[in-house]
Design a protein around this motif. Sequence first.
Motif, PDB file in Angstrom:
ATOM      1  N   UNK A   1      35.074  23.042  11.623  1.00  0.00           N
ATOM      2  CA  UNK A   1      34.735  21.660  11.903  1.00  0.00           C
ATOM      3  C   UNK A   1      35.015  21.341  13.354  1.00  0.00           C
ATOM      4  N   UNK A   2      36.195  21.807  13.770  1.00  0.00           N
ATOM      5  CA  UNK A   2      36.594  21.554  15.152  1.00  0.00           C
ATOM      6  C   UNK A   2      35.628  22.235  16.117  1.00  0.00           C
ATOM      7  N   UNK A   3      35.245  23.492  15.746  1.00  0.00           N
ATOM      8  CA  UNK A   3      34.380  24.285  16.600  1.00  0.00           C
ATOM      9  C   UNK A   3      33.039  23.594  16.810  1.00  0.00           C
ATOM     10  N   UNK A   4      32.531  22.904  15.762  1.00  0.00           N
ATOM     11  CA  UNK A   4      31.204  22.339  15.874  1.00  0.00           C
ATOM     12  C   UNK A   4      31.183  21.084  16.748  1.00  0.00           C
ATOM     13  N   UNK A   5      32.312  20.505  17.031  1.00  0.00           N
ATOM     14  CA  UNK A   5      32.295  19.336  17.908  1.00  0.00           C
ATOM     15  C   UNK A   5      32.376  19.813  19.359  1.00  0.00           C
ATOM     16  N   UNK A   6      31.679  19.087  20.211  1.00  0.00           N
ATOM     17  CA  UNK A   6      31.697  19.499  21.620  1.00  0.00           C
ATOM     18  C   UNK A   6      32.566  18.583  22.473  1.00  0.00           C
TER      19      UNK A   6
ATOM     20  N   UNK B   1      20.835  27.473  13.460  1.00  0.00           N
ATOM     21  CA  UNK B   1      21.212  28.628  14.291  1.00  0.00           C
ATOM     22  C   UNK B   1      22.666  28.512  14.759  1.00  0.00           C
ATOM     23  N   UNK B   2      23.055  27.318  15.158  1.00  0.00           N
ATOM     24  CA  UNK B   2      24.431  27.130  15.646  1.00  0.00           C
ATOM     25  C   UNK B   2      25.434  27.429  14.536  1.00  0.00           C
ATOM     26  N   UNK B   3      25.102  26.961  13.334  1.00  0.00           N
ATOM     27  CA  UNK B   3      26.013  27.213  12.198  1.00  0.00           C
ATOM     28  C   UNK B   3      26.185  28.710  11.976  1.00  0.00           C
ATOM     29  N   UNK B   4      25.079  29.424  12.023  1.00  0.00           N
ATOM     30  CA  UNK B   4      25.147  30.869  11.773  1.00  0.00           C
ATOM     31  C   UNK B   4      25.893  31.563  12.916  1.00  0.00           C
TER      32      UNK B   4
ATOM     33  N   UNK C   1      26.668  40.034  10.150  1.00  0.00           N
ATOM     34  CA  UNK C   1      26.878  38.615  10.481  1.00  0.00           C
ATOM     35  C   UNK C   1      25.780  38.117  11.417  1.00  0.00           C
ATOM     36  N   UNK C   2      25.240  39.019  12.234  1.00  0.00           N
ATOM     37  CA  UNK C   2      24.203  38.630  13.200  1.00  0.00           C
ATOM     38  C   UNK C   2      22.850  38.336  12.550  1.00  0.00           C
ATOM     39  N   UNK C   3      22.548  39.037  11.437  1.00  0.00           N
ATOM     40  CA  UNK C   3      21.194  38.984  10.879  1.00  0.00           C
ATOM     41  C   UNK C   3      20.683  37.566  10.568  1.00  0.00           C
ATOM     42  N   UNK C   4      21.437  36.758   9.784  1.00  0.00           N
ATOM     43  CA  UNK C   4      20.917  35.407   9.499  1.00  0.00           C
ATOM     44  C   UNK C   4      20.789  34.561  10.762  1.00  0.00           C
ATOM     45  N   UNK C   5      21.698  34.805  11.708  1.00  0.00           N
ATOM     46  CA  UNK C   5      21.641  34.042  12.963  1.00  0.00           C
ATOM     47  C   UNK C   5      20.383  34.399  13.739  1.00  0.00           C
ATOM     48  N   UNK C   6      20.054  35.702  13.738  1.00  0.00           N
ATOM     49  CA  UNK C   6      18.866  36.164  14.467  1.00  0.00           C
ATOM     50  C   UNK C   6      17.592  35.576  13.845  1.00  0.00           C
ATOM     51  N   UNK C   7      17.572  35.491  12.490  1.00  0.00           N
ATOM     52  CA  UNK C   7      16.396  34.939  11.799  1.00  0.00           C
ATOM     53  C   UNK C   7      16.148  33.496  12.253  1.00  0.00           C
ATOM     54  N   UNK C   8      17.225  32.697  12.249  1.00  0.00           N
ATOM     55  CA  UNK C   8      17.072  31.296  12.661  1.00  0.00           C
ATOM     56  C   UNK C   8      16.708  31.174  14.131  1.00  0.00           C
TER      57      UNK C   8
END
Length: 612
Positions: A5-10, A202-205, A253-260
């Motif tokens: 949660x913390x990571x997703x905030x900028x 993509x960011x989530x992945x 771990x990279x695969x779903x991120x790459x798809x998005x």
Amino acid sequence: MNKNKKTSTNAEFFKIISKYYIKYWWITIILALTILSFCLTRASIPLLTQQITLAIKSENGVDLNDAEQILFWGWSSTTIIIVAVSMIIIDAIGTFVFNYYSYILGRKIEIDLRNKILEKLVRQDISYYSDKKIGEILTSVVADTQNLGDGAVRIPTNIGISLSQFVVAFVMTFILAWKIAIFGSIIYFALLALYFVFYIQTVKKYAVVREVYEEVNGNVTDRVGTIRLIKSTGTEDYEKAYLEKQQEINYKAHKPAILNLSFLMTTVYAGSMILQFAIPIIAGIIYSIMGDQQASSTFFSTTFPAYMINQASLIATYSSLMGITFSLAVAGVASVKVSNLLKDESRLDPHYTDGIIVNDIKGDIVFKDIEFRYPEKPEKLILPKFNFTFEEGKSYAFVGETGSGKSTIARLLLRFYDPSNGDIIINKNQNLKDLNLSSYLRHVGYVEQEPQILFGDVYENVKYGRFDATNEEVIEACKKAEIHKLISSWPEGYDTILGERGFMLSGGQKQRLVIARMILKNPQILILDEATSALDNIVEKEIQAKLNELMKGRTSFTIAHRLSTIKNVDHIIVLGGNAKGIVQQGTFKELVKVDGHFKNLYEAGLLEEQNQ
Ligand SMILES: Nc1ncnc2c1ncn2[C@@H]1O[C@H](COP(=O)(O)OP(=O)(O)OP(=O)(O)O)[C@@H](O)[C@H]1O
């Protein structure tokens, strides 16, 4: 979860960088001025393109229709060219200045954060490292500060450039042909919405990728760090399989991120083509529905090149948005990691800037009502409440079975930890907790089983802890430690760089080097924690003789399993297992005579007999 949660905030990112934009305010002003100059120059090019089209037409005797008459400023083509060239020069200067200062600011931020983290790391107490992987920490120090430094400049400046470029280009589409601009904007914002849908996914992945990456990196670094164990066990195949498994986890771990990410890129590039190609079609449809021949001909013959140049500028903001959002995702995660590292506080206050300065250690060292549990594991009692006075100039040895707390006492004396209860008093009334720790440690010598050799030359290694010593004093100390001959036999002598962790020295040679360091430091308290345990009997004898010399006239604490090491000390303290604390004490002669823990240890062979 909380971490994600913390990571997703900028917010953390902007909090960190805003400080630097204030600190380096003059760079901020330069960057803001160059961005403004970009607005001016980039808005001018489509307009000047339109004007030069009209000027050339007019200068070639082509009659301008009514709509073109209104659009034309009446400038000659030469004037327009001079203005355009001036704009290009201003833009080029702006680009140079902007790039130079933005990179300078980025590196300043990176270096400053790195320094702060490294300072924090060396000032952390030792327990901080007990549950952390060095590989993971180093990834943070190197990669996160770099990502943050890059993002700190790229993100705000790109936001500034893209936003101003967007506003200018957007307004210009309406100035050039507002009817077409309305439909163009609908397509633009529809694609933007689609972009954000894929972006969020993509960011989530990638947040997951980042965590996996860090863990894998930590595992791999730590594994490579145990190269001696691997080499001595012949487990290369096992390690190869382990490392491959780690990279497999990384890949998965990279695969779903790459798809998005691929969907996202498709939106950007296909979207750019749609935006480009849609304009003439929209214009064709609008003008044919309106049946306005003159407007159609003015648009295609006069405004179209300018409109397309402007459209390219608008499309560019779309792809730079991709850069911004991605940098933000990376820098956001890096910011949280960096600020977590900076927030971690040492459990104990070593009084670096305040505290009592110790110029001398005089008198006894008193352990008063000491009780100890490790802060990492407070439920387990290690040393029950005890009192002990260590007299000045005497030598003490701690014996006891493994885990009885011998080294813990050394760690308390070094103030790696504070006692859970009670106080350690020196100089009659000075509590160890109140001292300026560095000034105290200047008078303490510590020799442990695995000698700590730095990557550096012999001088640097021996001077460590007494940096004001001269090279002659180093040589003198090495002579006394009987390592001078060996050093002199190396081609580069004292300038030889000792390999990482002292790879090129034998155990005994490393320990001699540490002894030379101690001779030079001349500490008033000496702590020897299994200093000779790793050495074979012959080398042990030689090193022990040197250590015995070193102990003379100092208050010394020896932790050892070998009889030869403790036989000659003034006082032996026997610690019992299972947190029994001090169970016996006396001289060697006294202790071997009486039934008790010491005799049991002695007879059970726990105190290794030394071949004399
Ligand atoms: N950082 C730590 N956190 C929690 N427990 C610890 C920590 N370091 C040591 N211990 C525990 O404290 C106890 C005493 O450890 P210590 O190293 O002082 O024993 P020791 O008598 O020197 O043993 P050895 O002769 O094997 O070196 C052990 O049970 C050990 O597991």
